[in-house]
Design a protein around this motif. Structure first.
Motif, PDB file in Angstrom:
ATOM      1  N   LEU A 146      -3.920   3.046   7.368  1.00  0.00           N
ATOM      2  CA  LEU A 146      -3.819   1.598   7.353  1.00  0.00           C
ATOM      3  C   LEU A 146      -4.000   1.074   8.774  1.00  0.00           C
ATOM      4  O   LEU A 146      -3.257   1.453   9.674  1.00  0.00           O
ATOM      5  N   GLU A 148       0.805  -1.219   0.000  1.00  0.00           N
ATOM      6  CA  GLU A 148       0.000   0.000   0.000  1.00  0.00           C
ATOM      7  C   GLU A 148       0.841   1.273   0.000  1.00  0.00           C
ATOM      8  O   GLU A 148       0.290   2.374  -0.065  1.00  0.00           O
ATOM      9  N   ILE A 149       2.171   1.153   0.089  1.00  0.00           N
ATOM     10  CA  ILE A 149       3.025   2.348   0.142  1.00  0.00           C
ATOM     11  C   ILE A 149       4.005   2.297  -1.024  1.00  0.00           C
ATOM     12  O   ILE A 149       5.057   1.647  -0.950  1.00  0.00           O
ATOM     13  N   TYR A 164      -9.669   6.081   3.640  1.00  0.00           N
ATOM     14  CA  TYR A 164      -9.233   7.366   3.113  1.00  0.00           C
ATOM     15  C   TYR A 164     -10.444   8.227   2.769  1.00  0.00           C
ATOM     16  O   TYR A 164     -11.569   7.773   2.826  1.00  0.00           O
ATOM     17  N   LEU A 201      -3.505  13.240   9.394  1.00  0.00           N
ATOM     18  CA  LEU A 201      -3.533  12.689   8.042  1.00  0.00           C
ATOM     19  C   LEU A 201      -3.631  13.795   6.996  1.00  0.00           C
ATOM     20  O   LEU A 201      -4.462  14.704   7.112  1.00  0.00           O
ATOM     21  N   ILE A 224      -0.071   4.368   9.995  1.00  0.00           N
ATOM     22  CA  ILE A 224      -0.248   2.950  10.313  1.00  0.00           C
ATOM     23  C   ILE A 224      -0.749   2.855  11.747  1.00  0.00           C
ATOM     24  O   ILE A 224      -0.145   3.396  12.672  1.00  0.00           O
ATOM     25  N   LYS A 284      -7.819  -0.393   4.676  1.00  0.00           N
ATOM     26  CA  LYS A 284      -7.332   0.892   4.191  1.00  0.00           C
ATOM     27  C   LYS A 284      -8.514   1.837   4.206  1.00  0.00           C
ATOM     28  O   LYS A 284      -9.582   1.517   3.692  1.00  0.00           O
ATOM     29  N   GLY A 326      -4.129  11.463   2.104  1.00  0.00           N
ATOM     30  CA  GLY A 326      -3.421  10.382   2.767  1.00  0.00           C
ATOM     31  C   GLY A 326      -4.279   9.153   2.973  1.00  0.00           C
ATOM     32  O   GLY A 326      -5.506   9.184   2.814  1.00  0.00           O
ATOM     33  N   LYS A 327      -3.619   8.062   3.355  1.00  0.00           N
ATOM     34  CA  LYS A 327      -4.342   6.820   3.625  1.00  0.00           C
ATOM     35  C   LYS A 327      -4.032   6.333   5.035  1.00  0.00           C
ATOM     36  O   LYS A 327      -2.949   6.538   5.570  1.00  0.00           O
ATOM     37  N   ASP A 384       1.318  11.229   4.916  1.00  0.00           N
ATOM     38  CA  ASP A 384       0.741  10.584   3.736  1.00  0.00           C
ATOM     39  C   ASP A 384       0.166   9.216   4.082  1.00  0.00           C
ATOM     40  O   ASP A 384      -0.800   8.758   3.465  1.00  0.00           O
ATOM     41  N   VAL A 385       0.787   8.571   5.056  1.00  0.00           N
ATOM     42  CA  VAL A 385       0.334   7.249   5.501  1.00  0.00           C
ATOM     43  C   VAL A 385       0.396   7.205   7.019  1.00  0.00           C
ATOM     44  O   VAL A 385       1.413   7.564   7.617  1.00  0.00           O
ATOM     45  N   ILE A 397       5.494   8.852   6.762  1.00  0.00           N
ATOM     46  CA  ILE A 397       4.784   7.709   7.342  1.00  0.00           C
ATOM     47  C   ILE A 397       4.818   7.806   8.857  1.00  0.00           C
ATOM     48  O   ILE A 397       5.882   7.977   9.452  1.00  0.00           O
TER      49      ILE A 397
END
Length: 238
Positions: free
Chosen positions: A137, A35-36, A238, A130, A105, A236, A134-135, A102-103, A43
């Motif tokens: 996870l 996913e990245i 977003y 975020l 976790i 995921k 961005g996503k 951007d991510v 991150i």
């Protein structure tokens, strides 16, 4: 400070009988790696513990890796490894990095939060940490797994487990427009095609057995929710 807060911030890993060496050989999970794509992405490992996931990201040449935690001994260990980790202040939540990510976790974190505060905290993290595109996870222990309720009680600080339906609910309620379930059959990291086929075949047998006994005992599952039987649910948002 209450005893609960003291345990959270100073003794969690000690009372769980977990040492940093347990994670010496941790590799980046395939579902996260897939996913990245951007190795220059910012991150954040929110609830980074001993920094094992951060180190795995750095080993895979991701350049901008940050961490947050509340457990002081874990944070000290991260600092000894030169990991970019800051302490999260539970009394005054804010983004100490002054950048957005951007991510993010969020692996096995929200099951430790008071259930009535989970949605608000996820909403806060989405809005404060975020980036716009961005996503998020997230992995949580699965109440529908073959381990059943084991993880509800193995860790004293767990307040709840999740199913696909309940994690979908809280993520949508927290303001995420899109929620996708990842690696449902847990074969993403299996390189051998034969092993992957065998795992998928055995999983089908397991699911057929579940369906059979659900019919016999008149015990339905919620139809709109994906049926996931692994130890953790991965998403995921977003």
């Amino acid at each position: 400070m209450t005893n609960e807060k003291y345990i959270e911030q100073n003794r969690y890993f000690n009372y769980r009988n977990v040492e940093p060496t347990l994670y010496d050989n941790v590799v980046l999970p395939a579902w996260i790696k897939s996913e990245i794509d951007d190795h220059n992405a910012n991150i954040l490992d929110y609830g980074c513990g001993f920094g094992q996931l951060m180190q795995a990201l750095l080993n895979e040449k991701y350049m901008n890796v940050f961490g947050l935690d509340i457990e002081k001994s874990a944070i000290s260990h991260c600092h000894s490894k030169n990991l970019n980790v800051m302490e999260l202040d539970l009394n005054e939540l804010h983004n100490p990095f002054n950048i957005k990510f951007d991510v993010i976790i969020f692996s096995h974190v929200i099951e430790h939060m008071p259930k009535e505060k989970i949605i608000k905290k996820l909403e806060f993290i989405k809005n404060t940490f975020l980036s716009e595109n961005g996503k998020f996870l997230i992995a949580v222990p699965n109440a529908q797994a073959n381990t059943d309720a084991y993880w509800a009680y193995e860790d004293w600080t767990h307040t709840t487990l999740f199913t696909s339906g309940s994690i979908y609910y809280v993520l949508k309620a927290a303001g995420f427009n899109n929620v996708e379930f990842l690696d449902i059959d847990c074969t993403l990291g299996i390189r051998s095609k034969l092993k992957k086929l065998i795992v998928k075949f055995l999983l089908k047998i397991y699911i057929c057995k579940k369906i059979f006994w659900n019919k016999v005992t008149n015990s339905p599952y919620h139809k709109p929710s994906p049926q996931i039987f692994s130890y953790e649910i991965k998403c995921k948002a977003y």
